[in-house]
Design an enzyme around this catalytic site. Structure first.
Site, PDB file in Angstrom:
ATOM      1  N   GLY A  39     -10.705  -8.098  -0.960  1.00 51.55           N
ATOM      2  CA  GLY A  39      -9.518  -8.369  -0.141  1.00 51.55           C
ATOM      3  C   GLY A  39      -9.000  -9.791  -0.287  1.00 51.55           C
TER       4      GLY A  39
ATOM      5  N   ARG B 287       0.820  -1.214   0.000  1.00 49.70           N
ATOM      6  CA  ARG B 287       0.000   0.000   0.000  1.00 49.70           C
ATOM      7  C   ARG B 287       0.852   1.262   0.000  1.00 49.70           C
ATOM      8  NH1 ARG B 287      -4.843  -2.010   3.841  1.00 49.70           N
ATOM      9  NH2 ARG B 287      -6.215  -2.660   2.147  1.00 49.70           N
TER      10      ARG B 287
ATOM     11  N   GLY C  15     -13.676  -3.197  -0.356  1.00 52.18           N
ATOM     12  CA  GLY C  15     -15.048  -2.685  -0.275  1.00 52.18           C
ATOM     13  C   GLY C  15     -15.301  -1.517  -1.210  1.00 52.18           C
TER      14      GLY C  15
ATOM     15  N   LYS D 206     -20.393 -15.529   2.194  1.00 51.89           N
ATOM     16  CA  LYS D 206     -21.814 -15.361   2.516  1.00 51.89           C
ATOM     17  C   LYS D 206     -22.544 -14.530   1.472  1.00 51.89           C
ATOM     18  CE  LYS D 206     -22.555 -13.612   6.708  1.00 51.89           C
ATOM     19  NZ  LYS D 206     -21.366 -13.283   7.472  1.00 51.89           N
TER      20      LYS D 206
HETATM   21  P1  ADP Z   1     -13.413 -11.073  -0.776  1.00 55.81           P
HETATM   22  O1  ADP Z   1     -12.651 -10.558   0.410  1.00 55.81           O
HETATM   23  O2  ADP Z   1     -12.529 -11.354  -1.942  1.00 55.81           O
HETATM   24  O3  ADP Z   1     -14.588 -10.205  -1.118  1.00 55.81           O
HETATM   25  P2  ADP Z   1     -14.951 -12.860   0.893  1.00 55.81           P
HETATM   26  O4  ADP Z   1     -14.457 -12.152   2.108  1.00 55.81           O
HETATM   27  O5  ADP Z   1     -16.369 -12.727   0.534  1.00 55.81           O
HETATM   28  O6  ADP Z   1     -14.028 -12.516  -0.365  1.00 55.81           O
HETATM   29  O7  ADP Z   1     -14.752 -14.424   1.078  1.00 55.81           O
HETATM   30  C1  ADP Z   1     -13.528 -15.009   1.308  1.00 55.81           C
HETATM   31  C2  ADP Z   1     -13.640 -16.120   2.302  1.00 55.81           C
HETATM   32  O8  ADP Z   1     -14.621 -17.063   1.942  1.00 55.81           O
HETATM   33  C3  ADP Z   1     -12.335 -16.869   2.391  1.00 55.81           C
HETATM   34  O9  ADP Z   1     -11.816 -16.732   3.691  1.00 55.81           O
HETATM   35  C4  ADP Z   1     -12.714 -18.301   2.075  1.00 55.81           C
HETATM   36  O10 ADP Z   1     -12.027 -19.247   2.852  1.00 55.81           O
HETATM   37  C5  ADP Z   1     -14.193 -18.325   2.371  1.00 55.81           C
HETATM   38  N1  ADP Z   1     -14.846 -19.420   1.663  1.00 55.81           N
HETATM   39  C6  ADP Z   1     -14.983 -19.589   0.349  1.00 55.81           C
HETATM   40  N2  ADP Z   1     -15.598 -20.743   0.062  1.00 55.81           N
HETATM   41  C7  ADP Z   1     -15.877 -21.332   1.244  1.00 55.81           C
HETATM   42  C8  ADP Z   1     -16.522 -22.563   1.624  1.00 55.81           C
HETATM   43  N3  ADP Z   1     -16.983 -23.400   0.708  1.00 55.81           N
HETATM   44  N4  ADP Z   1     -16.637 -22.821   2.942  1.00 55.81           N
HETATM   45  C9  ADP Z   1     -16.173 -21.958   3.857  1.00 55.81           C
HETATM   46  N5  ADP Z   1     -15.543 -20.814   3.574  1.00 55.81           N
HETATM   47  C10 ADP Z   1     -15.409 -20.499   2.273  1.00 55.81           C
HETATM   48 MG    MG Z   2     -12.992 -10.687   2.535  1.00 55.05          MG
END
Ligand code: ADP
Ligand code: MG
Length: 398
Positions: free
Chosen positions: A352, A37, A375, A201
């Site tokens: 992230g 960063r 975000g 989620k």
């Molecule tokens: P980003 O930060 O890229 O927006 P998220 O924070 O939404 O992504 O999601 C990332 C997390 O989701 C990771 O820590 C990953 O381990 C978890 N994840 C993805 N698939 C699964 C799964 N099938 N079961 C549990 N956790 C999961």
């Molecule tokens: Mg995340």
């Protein structure tokens, strides 16, 4: 009206106050573990200095200190040290962002670069307090925002402060790169426009999903995002992560006409526990005692084939529990598929965990753009603007 960027500013002899995102990770010895960063801010910092600014006052937050209080562990001291070594210049770290010491510091000829101590030591920052913003503004003639990753916040140093720099607010180079790249996704992306969404989620990402379903030609769903969709189709997902309210959302999404754009996994990698050994689940139904933790080989093939046809790809969210190498295959396969089309398509990764997944895949340099915004990048796509970007153009709304 467009944002004015710093290359349009006359900086000679001017005092410049600039907001950066120096929110770097630190270890228990207060050492920076990843300088990305700060490194990404260097072009803007160097430009300001090279163009003859008389003073550069830098602002940033670090971590989430309890508002209103100094705390050593959130001090920007390691950042000041690192910047001094990179720029080969002295950097004065102020004790506080807004004490009288800052003004007297700025009267000294030998003080050229000041880093204000963690701006979130003042709760006025997150409150977007205008008196506080005014004090910050009183240090300088020109304002620069290069903190794209904070620009979705209505905070004093990215939002309120612009009130005091009418026609003198500029975006930095990092912010410019992000806005230009994400604009290509937002404004008539070349078709087919394929989006990939994963992560943990649905409820965290409803707006992103809605945007994808409306604007993209295909929405490939993976990760824990996919189980509520499968459950919505009465497919059993075993012990996989699957919230009730997410199933309700998925049902509605699938029922729409545009729901046809949604592709779901056809097989999985599953296990008895999160740290258990991976088992291929050859069909879409997951047995009762097992947890879905990655997309399976047939799904990888299906998704890769869709990506191959794309002219624009936007990816947010890992396809599985990628932090565990047993369940990283699906995520890395998406990165590979995107890397393979780099000559024919515009490919962007945002979020992230998605960005850290792409970095660990070793394919980061094969993407057209990797958004540092987290975000902020998702919100920009969904909303079409961000408070910090709006304020650069028009000032704060109130
Ligand atoms: P980003 O930060 O890229 O927006 P998220 O924070 O939404 O992504 O999601 C990332 C997390 O989701 C990771 O820590 C990953 O381990 C978890 N994840 C993805 N698939 C699964 C799964 N099938 N079961 C549990 N956790 C999961
Ligand atoms: Mg995340």
């Amino acid at each position: 009206m467009a944002i004015k960027y710093i290359d349009e500013a006359d900086l000679k002899g001017k005092k410049v106050i600039a907001r950066f995102d120096f929110n770097v990770p630190l270890d228990s010895h207060h050492q920076i573990t990843d300088t990305t960063r700060i490194d990404e801010s260097l072009p803007t910092i160097r430009y300001i200095l090279e163009k003859g600014a008389s003073k550069l006052i830098m602002m940033s937050h670090l971590g989430r200190p309890k508002a209103g209080k100094f705390a050593k562990e959130f001090s920007l001291e390691p950042v000041a040290k690192y910047l001094a070594s990179k720029l080969e210049q002295e950097i004065v770290l102020s004790e506080s962002s807004v004490d009288s010491g800052v003004k007297s510091l700025l009267t000294l000829n030998e003080t050229k670069i000041v880093l204000l101590e963690n701006i979130r030591f003042h709760k006025e920052e997150t409150d977007n307090d205008l008196e506080f913003a005014k004090k910050l503004a009183s240090y300088a003639d020109i304002y620069v925002n290069d903190a794209f990753g904070t620009s979705h916040r209505e905070h004093a140093s990215v939002y309120g402060i612009t009130k005091y720099f009418e026609k003198k607010s500029y975006g930095g180079f990092l912010l410019k790169r992000e806005v230009e790249a994400l604009s290509k996704i937002m404004n008539s992306p070349k078709k087919p426009f394929v989006t990939i969404i994963g992560g943990s989620k649905i409820s965290d990402k409803i707006k992103t999903l809605e945007y994808f379903i409306t604007h993209a030609d295909k929405v490939l769903v993976g990760g824990a995002m996919s189980y509520p969709f499968l459950a919505a189709k009465n497919i059993k997902v075993g012990k996989s992560r699957c919230a009730k309210e997410d199933v309700e959302f998925a049902k509605k999404a699938l029922a729409q006409d545009v729901g046809k754009k949604i592709l779901l996994p056809v097989d999985h990698l599953v296990s008895e526990q999160l740290d258990g050994k991976p088992i291929i689940c050859n069909e879409v139904t997951i047995p009762d005692n097992l947890i879905g933790l990655d997309i399976g080989p047939k799904s990888i093939e299906l998704y890769t084939n869709e990506i191959k046809k794309a002219k624009t790809v936007f990816w947010n969210g890992p396809m599985g529990l990628f932090e565990n190498p047993n369940f990283s295959k699906g995520t890395f396969a998406i990165a590979r598929a995107m890397a393979d089309i780099k000559s024919q398509a515009y490919t962007v990764v945002g979020g992230g965990d998605s960005v850290s997944a792409v970095n660990s895949s070793g394919l980061a340099d094969q993407m057209s753009h990797i958004s540092t915004g987290g975000g902020a990048s998702l919100e920009l796509i969904e909303e079409g603007d961000l408070p910090g970007l709006f304020a650069l153009k028009f000032g704060p709304k109130n």
